[in-house]
Design an enzyme around this catalytic site. Structure first.
Site, PDB file in Angstrom:
ATOM      1  CB  SER A 130      -0.893   0.014   1.240  1.00  0.00           C
ATOM      2  OG  SER A 130      -1.639  -1.172   1.326  1.00  0.00           O
ATOM      3  CB  SER A 173       1.309  -5.013   8.890  1.00  0.00           C
ATOM      4  OG  SER A 173       1.791  -6.338   8.809  1.00  0.00           O
ATOM      5  CG  ASP A 175       1.869 -10.879   9.096  1.00  0.00           C
ATOM      6  OD1 ASP A 175       1.245 -11.538   9.949  1.00  0.00           O
ATOM      7  OD2 ASP A 175       1.655 -10.945   7.884  1.00  0.00           O
ATOM      8  N   GLY A 218       1.716 -15.365   9.412  1.00  0.00           N
ATOM      9  CA  GLY A 218       3.085 -14.930   9.109  1.00  0.00           C
ATOM     10  C   GLY A 218       3.619 -15.681   7.906  1.00  0.00           C
ATOM     11  CB  VAL A 539       0.218  -1.755  37.820  1.00  0.00           C
ATOM     12  CG1 VAL A 539       0.111  -3.250  37.713  1.00  0.00           C
ATOM     13  CG2 VAL A 539      -0.135  -1.270  39.199  1.00  0.00           C
ATOM     14  CD  GLN A 674      -1.232  -4.184  42.915  1.00  0.00           C
ATOM     15  OE1 GLN A 674      -1.613  -5.013  43.720  1.00  0.00           O
ATOM     16  NE2 GLN A 674      -0.465  -3.167  43.259  1.00  0.00           N
TER      17      GLN A 674
END
Length: 793
Positions: A130, A173, A175, A218, A539, A674
């Protein structure tokens, strides 16, 4: 919060987004090729940023097909058109593969449709095919316009008026097969789908002592297979770029049978759909199944994930990545001129950069050429540092060398978890134990933080002891917030009695603070004169010395998923505002970034003081919003952002001020942030950063072997973290100056620069500093700074 804070400092005269005028400019946005989760977040960011700066933004429906057909396929986008699309997978403007655009005749039609609307800026979200098409279109643009003028389809003055086309690409994408960027939009979400399946399969495989062969997408790139293998501790992985050596059949069967002999009840083999052997012959999942059944007699099942990987809700990472890239793409278009080459917005470490599109595409195509020529070492190198680093780490962790092949270091290394539990801690411990054993060390685990250290709760770990740890949430070793100050004598005694030569501390701000305490105690306790490395894991994302902590991504996903569900619950109820309280202590990272990822109207944080006028301004903003087609609001509040403006207070204020216009609900998320299984990002990040920390420890110990050397320098007690695009080991002594110990946060927070993005995308007037938005960068940069090495997310 909602007020205009455009009174920026005049000292360095930063460049602001609102100074980049889009008046008179028209931007077209299209998605092309395969769909990817997060594309909608990118489209939303382009539309709203474009409108914010005064440009007209047009949807191009159905990719290049719509560009050629024109008419109702190219429609001006309004602010409301991109509301509530962040959580939707795929692309709302459609995508189609279009062979006709490959011809000049097709591109001539597309040019006519754009010029008719005055569109001379194109944002293309897609893969390398593209983006290649977009660049050809850009190069031919002037010639196409001249041909249209000769044919009488456009006026001659329009050729001069619209003389050049600006093109900026974003890579969508799943992949992650585009060279030049660490991550493409959609990859993280695809990994979420894969890991969800792997986690589910592992329980049934465990029950029945089964072997599972998982085939993931893939065809030409093994990134998904490699990272999911790393994230779940797979026994074997097959990739297009790195085929197994000849005789792999025997090696794999031997590995599987050895694992069973060590009481491992399941085997996981991950196969990329484009997997090949060293002769470029395909390796299918069915072939692997037959091999395992015939050679070993194991009960074996094949699962092909297929298009499940493309679907579902985008992850928090993909939403933030796509939003950042979308804003950067608009800035690049506004700054473009006739001499500006087509660029692609990429991610390097934790920084959005612009790279030359043509060079990135050429390098991506060079990977396939190297594979066709069976030059697999070159193919891996061309894939980039992220792929290369993942492959190296996987090989070190998956296959244990025989003891007689490992050179013993006669060093003992201990690992400890400190602070609150964070998802990904266990992946980090597993990685450290295995890399340490591979480097010849004896590895010891300390239970229950510094309390357990003082009590001698220390056990030697073997390679098998950490099997299956990557997907486990929390901290298997146990962790406490206790600092070592009260126990220095006892901890020194344990270091002495267990002959510990180095220490790896995995944890949050307490881990960082604990390391400083040990550093300060070196004068009185020689035992602390050893290499000590801190891996930030919390976190809250509140440890100085790193942009990202292990566990933060998982917490962010919990908040964003909850926001999605809460917003959905209001779909049948008009005019409702939700106030959501997040964790994070005094650090507003979770509130701010989940606000960006979930499309919040405001996020209240400690780092940016606010008062009653800001609250009133936000209520006013929401009252106006309720008059549009978007009739719900989302407000996030960091738990410690204010002593007096509590969640209850804000909810009551909003309810009172919004009476008759909207009603209000609150939700306190608490400790669920958490908990849970770690996200693919946290598993991978914890694994890789821990492996690098162990390499650092090994380097330090090698230099001191047999010398009885004591480590007293500042650079022997470090925090390992990501800073922009570098991976840095920074001494805690140096970072001490950058820490606010009272509030347990860094004094400077990188993500505050992104804070205005949330406000802009929620339709507030604010100032967004674009000084960091750079010129085009070379595809091959210098390898890191003088102090660090390149960081690959």
């Amino acid at each position: 919060m909602g007020s205009d804070d455009s009174s920026g400092s005049s000292v360095c005269l930063p460049k602001y987004l609102e100074h980049l005028s889009g008046d008179g400019k028209a931007i077209g946005v299209l998605t092309s090729g395969g769909d990817a989760q997060g594309m909608n977040a990118a489209v939303r960011a382009v539309v709203r940023t474009g409108i914010y700066v005064g440009a007209k933004v047009y949807f191009v429906y159905e990719g290049y097909q719509g560009l050629m057909e024109g008419g109702s396929n190219i429609v001006e986008a309004k602010w409301e058109n991109v509301s509530s699309i962040l959580q939707i997978g795929g692309t709302i403007i459609g995508s189609a593969r279009c062979n006709a655009f490959r011809s000049r005749e097709g591109r001539l039609k597309a040019a006519y449709n754009l010029v008719r609307l005055g569109i001379t800026n194109l944002c293309v979200i897609g893969g390398d095919g593209s983006l290649t098409g977009a660049n050809i279109f850009r190069k031919e643009w002037n010639g196409l316009l001249e041909e249209l003028a000769q044919n009488g389809q456009i006026e001659k003055d329009e050729v001069h008026k619209h003389s050049y086309l600006n093109v900026v690409g974003m890579v969508g994408s799943i992949d992650n097969d585009f060279c030049g960027t660490d991550m493409t939009i959609g990859t993280d979400s695809a990994l979420h789908r894969i890991i969800e399946v792997v986690d589910a399969i592992m329980t049934t495989a465990q029950s029945h002592q089964r072997t599972f062969v998982l085939e993931v997408m893939g065809r030409h790139c093994g990134y998904l297979a490699l990272v999911s293998a790393l994230a779940c501790g797979a026994d074997w992985v097959f990739l297009p770029e790195s085929p197994p050596e000849d005789g792999w059949e025997e090696s794999m069967c031997l590995k599987l049978s050895e694992n069973r002999a060590h009481k491992k009840r399941l085997n996981i083999i991950i196969v990329a759909e484009g997997a090949i052997d060293s002769q470029n012959q395909p390796i299918s999942s069915e072939k692997i199944k037959e091999l395992v059944v015939n050679q070993l007699g194991f009960d074996t099942r094949v699962t092909i994930l297929g298009h499940v990987q493309r679907g579902g809700t985008p992850s928090a990472f993909d939403r933030i990545l796509a939003s950042r890239m979308g804003v950067e793409a608009v800035i690049a278009l506004l700054e473009g001129d006739p001499e500006t080459p087509a660029c692609v917005v990429s991610l390097r470490g934790n920084q959005a950069v612009r790279l030359p599109l043509v060079e990135c595409v050429q390098m991506t195509q060079a990977v396939q050429k190297a594979m066709d020529e069976r030059n697999f070492h070159e193919a891996v190198r061309l894939r980039g540092r992220s792929f290369e680093g993942n492959l190296k780490t996987y090989k070190r962790l998956a296959i244990k060398q025989h003891d007689d092949k490992i050179t013993k270091s006669n060093c003992n290394v201990a690992i400890i978890n400190v602070g609150a539990p964070a998802a990904g801690m266990n992946a980090a411990v597993r990685s450290a134990v295995r890399v340490g054993i591979a480097d010849g060390h004896k590895m010891f685990a300390i239970y229950d933080g510094f309390d357990g250290f003082a009590k001698g709760q220390i056990k030697e770990f073997s390679w098998e002891d950490v099997g299956g740890w990557t997907g486990q949430g929390g901290s298997i070793l146990g962790t406490k917030r206790t600092l070592p100050g009260k126990h220095l004598e006892k901890i020194a005694e344990q270091i002495r009695s267990h002959s510990i030569n180095a220490l790896l501390i995995v944890g949050g701000f307490e881990a960082f603070h604990g390391a400083i305490t040990l550093a300060d105690a070196r004068d009185s306790h020689n035992e602390f004169c050893i290499p000590i490395c801190v891996l930030p894991a919390t976190v809250s994302n509140s440890v100085p010395g790193t942009d990202l902590c292990i566990g933060t991504d998982t917490g962010l996903n919990v908040v964003v998923e909850t926001c999605d569900r809460i917003k959905q619950s209001a779909s049948g109820t008009k005019r409702r505002v939700f106030i959501i309280e997040t964790m994070g202590g005094y650090c507003g990272y979770l509130a701010n970034m989940s606000g960006l990822a979930a499309g919040a109207d405001a996020a209240y944080i400690f780092e940016e003081p606010f008062d009653i006028r800001d609250l009133q301004s936000n209520v006013g903003h929401l009252r106006e919003k309720m008059k549009t087609t978007i009739q719900r609001g989302l407000i996030l509040r960091n738990e410690s952002c204010s002593v007096n403006y509590t969640t209850d207070f804000i909810c009551q204020l909003y309810s009172e001020e919004g009476k008759g216009v909207f009603d209000c609900r609150k939700n306190v998320l608490g400790h669920m942030q958490q908990g849970g299984a770690p996200s693919p990002f946290d598993r991978n990040f914890g694994t890789k950063i821990s492996a690098r920390a162990m390499e650092w420890i090994t380097e330090k110990l090698k230099g001191s072997q047999g010398t009885g050397k004591k480590f007293v320098d500042d650079d022997s007690i470090c925090v390992l973290g990501i800073s922009k695009r570098d991976l840095l080991f920074q001494p805690v002594e140096q970072l001490k100056k950058e820490a606010d110990f009272e509030h347990r946060i860094p004094k400077k927070q990188w993500w505050l620069k992104l804070r205005p993005l949330m406000k802009i995308l929620a339709k507030y007037k604010t100032s967004y500093d674009v000084s960091d938005s750079g010129k085009l960068e070379p595809l091959h940069p210098n390898q890191g700074t003088s102090d660090g090495e390149p960081a690959a997310i």
